[in-house]
Design an enzyme around this catalytic site. Structure first.
Site, short mmCIF file in Angstrom:
data_model
loop_
_atom_site.label_atom_id
_atom_site.label_comp_id
_atom_site.label_asym_id
_atom_site.label_seq_id
_atom_site.Cartn_x
_atom_site.Cartn_y
_atom_site.Cartn_z
N GLU A 266 1.00 -1.20 0.01
CA GLU A 266 0.01 -0.11 -0.18
C GLU A 266 0.91 1.31 0.07
O GLU A 266 1.46 1.43 0.87
CB GLU A 266 -0.73 0.06 1.23
CG GLU A 266 -2.12 0.48 0.87
CD GLU A 266 -2.24 2.05 1.71
OE1 GLU A 266 -1.79 2.91 0.93
OE2 GLU A 266 -2.28 2.17 2.84
N CYS A 300 -1.47 8.93 3.21
CA CYS A 300 -1.46 8.43 1.84
C CYS A 300 -2.72 9.08 1.05
O CYS A 300 -2.83 8.97 -0.22
CB CYS A 300 -1.03 7.21 1.46
SG CYS A 300 -1.89 6.13 2.24
C1 UN1 Z 1 -1.64 5.90 4.77
O1 UN1 Z 1 -1.91 7.09 4.91
O2 UN1 Z 1 -0.59 5.36 4.93
O3 UN1 Z 1 -8.24 6.79 4.88
C2 UN1 Z 1 -2.97 4.92 4.46
C3 UN1 Z 1 -7.19 7.18 5.33
C4 UN1 Z 1 -6.23 6.29 6.04
C5 UN1 Z 1 -5.00 6.21 5.14
C6 UN1 Z 1 -4.18 5.08 5.60
N1 UN1 Z 1 -6.98 4.88 5.99
O4 UN1 Z 1 -7.03 8.50 5.48
#
Ligand code: UN1
Length: 508
Positions: A266, A300
């Site tokens: 991810e 992210c």
């Molecule tokens: C990350 O920022 O590494 O939806 C992923 C969201 C979080 C993001 C996680 N689940 O903002």
């Protein structure tokens, strides 16, 4: 809500000066240096120390994990679920410690800390239920009379879980929980910036009854990660972090001798939001400010490039600017703070370089002023930059920097094409009351998570499984119905149940 947060904040005072330690679960007697972990918002304040995992300790940890894995797999889904749920209960009991570490080690606001702990507990409970759903026994398959066919799921072996500093608890525990649920044992390397909260999480999992060998902490920097992933006994890697690191891990796995490893990654995004002239300005303002600046833009999922339609461009931008000016930047340990620090000096330097380059471009750049005392920490002034196209950005800018692009109604197809052309495919926001626009964007956009008339961060476990495609990752989505299966291997048993079956087999 101040009614909830204020009493919490008061309770955290007793933990203000607690000193924490992160050590490998398996540690030899060998002496090794301890690196200080300081507050991102005050580099002179030490929160704890990190003892890195030595090469031969990595090897030994994997040996222990491999030895216990068949037993952990045979334990079955129901028993593993109970252990993960016991861990979830302990996490809730240790709310104060976790929130204190979110603030002090990761520089998170209290609200972000509360959301993070919630997500961690949700992951543990959700994957526990998945263990129950998927691993309770073999699934019968069809076949002719006289033949019994069945399929069962098993752990793949030892999984390496490598996690980022921006969700030092939720993601740190999320991927191991899924791997453990599936019958794997886990060696987990937390981000070098945030090992303390990870160490607490692992300790509580052991306290809950998960065997030490089944879930081991291996603190360290990239060299420890490299050492783990290049070991051919690692059956799979679950990684969250930058696209570049995921690509490097992929190369390491490909170059290994022996079994072919699974990679679940991810990674980053170049996330856009499209706003058209039918959108509600107040709602857009609230959602843009939250998506771009909450968590100091260090998600992210965060909004990086805002597309505003030309006939509402000036008005919307003025309102967003108002919301941006109202943000309080400062110490995340104070309740009034909306935007805290970025994680470390390197992150700050990279963002400052990016803003300096854009300033030279000659388009308007707005920056907030930093508070007094900001110099002791890694603060980056929230910034809004006007730009011509998302394709002017060559990489993800992981922090409180929002880019704004103007578009015309006749350009919608091009806008979506440009967003797709970045190669990333994580989140996309749309604010529109026009169903045709929505249907068009939904059909064309190559993204993992598409959010309409709301903010584009904070995916909820089970309701909004999260993850992207292309440069943003391999899937499947964390917190979704296909995630745990990806950590498992399938076995099919076929039995000839006719009387002749046994003889036929012997004769053959
Ligand atoms: C990350 O920022 O590494 O939806 C992923 C969201 C979080 C993001 C996680 N689940 O903002």
């Amino acid at each position: 809500d101040p009614l909830v947060l204020e009493p919490l904040q008061e309770r955290l005072a007793v933990l203000e000066s607690k000193h924490w330690e992160a050590e490998p679960t398996f540690m030899s007697g060998a002496e090794s240096e301890r690196a200080p972990i300081t507050k991102p918002h005050d580099l002179t304040a030490e929160v704890g120390t990190r003892r890195d995992t030595l090469d031969f300790e990595v090897e030994e940890a994997i040996t222990r994990a491999e030895a216990i894995q068949p037993g952990w797999d045979r334990l079955g889904g129901e028993k593993r679920a109970l252990l993960l749920e016991a861990a979830a209960d302990l996490f809730e009991e240790h709310t104060d410690e976790f929130l204190s570490l979110c603030q002090r080690e990761a520089g998170k606001t209290l609200m972000d800390g509360v959301l993070e702990l919630r997500e961690a507990v949700d992951f543990l409970r959700f994957y526990a239920n998945e263990a129950r759903r998927l691993f309770t026994g073999p699934m019968p398959l069809p076949g002719p009379t006289g033949e019994e066919n069945r399929l069962s799921l098993h752990g793949r072996g030892v999984f390496a879980c490598i996690s980022p500093w921006n969700f030092p608890l939720a993601i740190f525990i999320g991927t191991p929980a899924a791997a453990l649920a599936a019958g794997n044992t886990v060696v987990a390397k937390p981000a070098e910036q945030t090992p303390l909260i990870a160490a607490l999480a692992v300790r509580l999992c052991h306290q809950a009854g998960i065997p030490e060998e089944a879930f081991q902490l291996l603190p360290g920097a990239g060299d420890v990660g490299e050492m783990i992933t290049s070991d051919p006994r690692i059956a799979g890697v679950a990684f969250t972090g930058s696209t570049q690191t995921a690509q490097a891990i992929n190369r390491t796995l490909a170059a290994r001798e022996g079994p072919i490893a699974t990679l679940i990654a991810e990674t980053g995004g170049q996330n856009a939001m499209i706003v058209d002239s039918t959108a509600l300005p107040e709602q857009v303002t609230r959602d843009v400010v939250a998506s771009a600046f909450q968590s100091a833009g260090q998600r992210c999922s965060a909004l990086r490039v805002l597309y505003l339609q030309d006939d509402v461009y000036e008005e919307m931008l003025r309102m967003i600017h108002g919301g941006f000016e109202a943000l309080t930047i400062g110490n995340p340990e104070e309740l009034s703070t909306d935007v805290g620090p970025v994680i470390d000096p390197d992150a700050k330097a990279a963002l400052e370089r990016h803003v300096a380059r854009r300033k030279k471009g000659g388009r308007p750049v707005w920056r907030r002023k930093l508070h007094r005392g900001a110099g002791a920490g890694c603060f980056v002034a929230p910034t809004i930059i006007e730009m011509d196209s998302i394709l002017d950005l060559k990489r993800e800018n992981f922090g409180p920097v929002l880019h704004v692009v103007r578009w015309k109604a006749t350009d919608l197809e091009q806008v979506v094409a440009d967003i797709n052309a970045t190669g990333y495919g994580l989140t996309l926001g749309l604010h529109s009351r026009n169903d045709d626009v929505r249907a068009f964007v939904e059909a064309r956009a190559k993204v993992g998570n598409f959010y309409v008339n709301r903010n584009q961060i904070g995916a909820v476990v089970e309701s909004q499984p999260f993850g992207g495609e292309g440069l943003s990752g391999t899937g499947p989505k964390a917190g979704g119905p296909h995630y745990v299966q990806r950590f498992a291997t399938e076995r099919v048993v076929c039995i000839d149940t006719t009387a002749a079956g046994g003889n036929a087999t012997l004769l053959a």
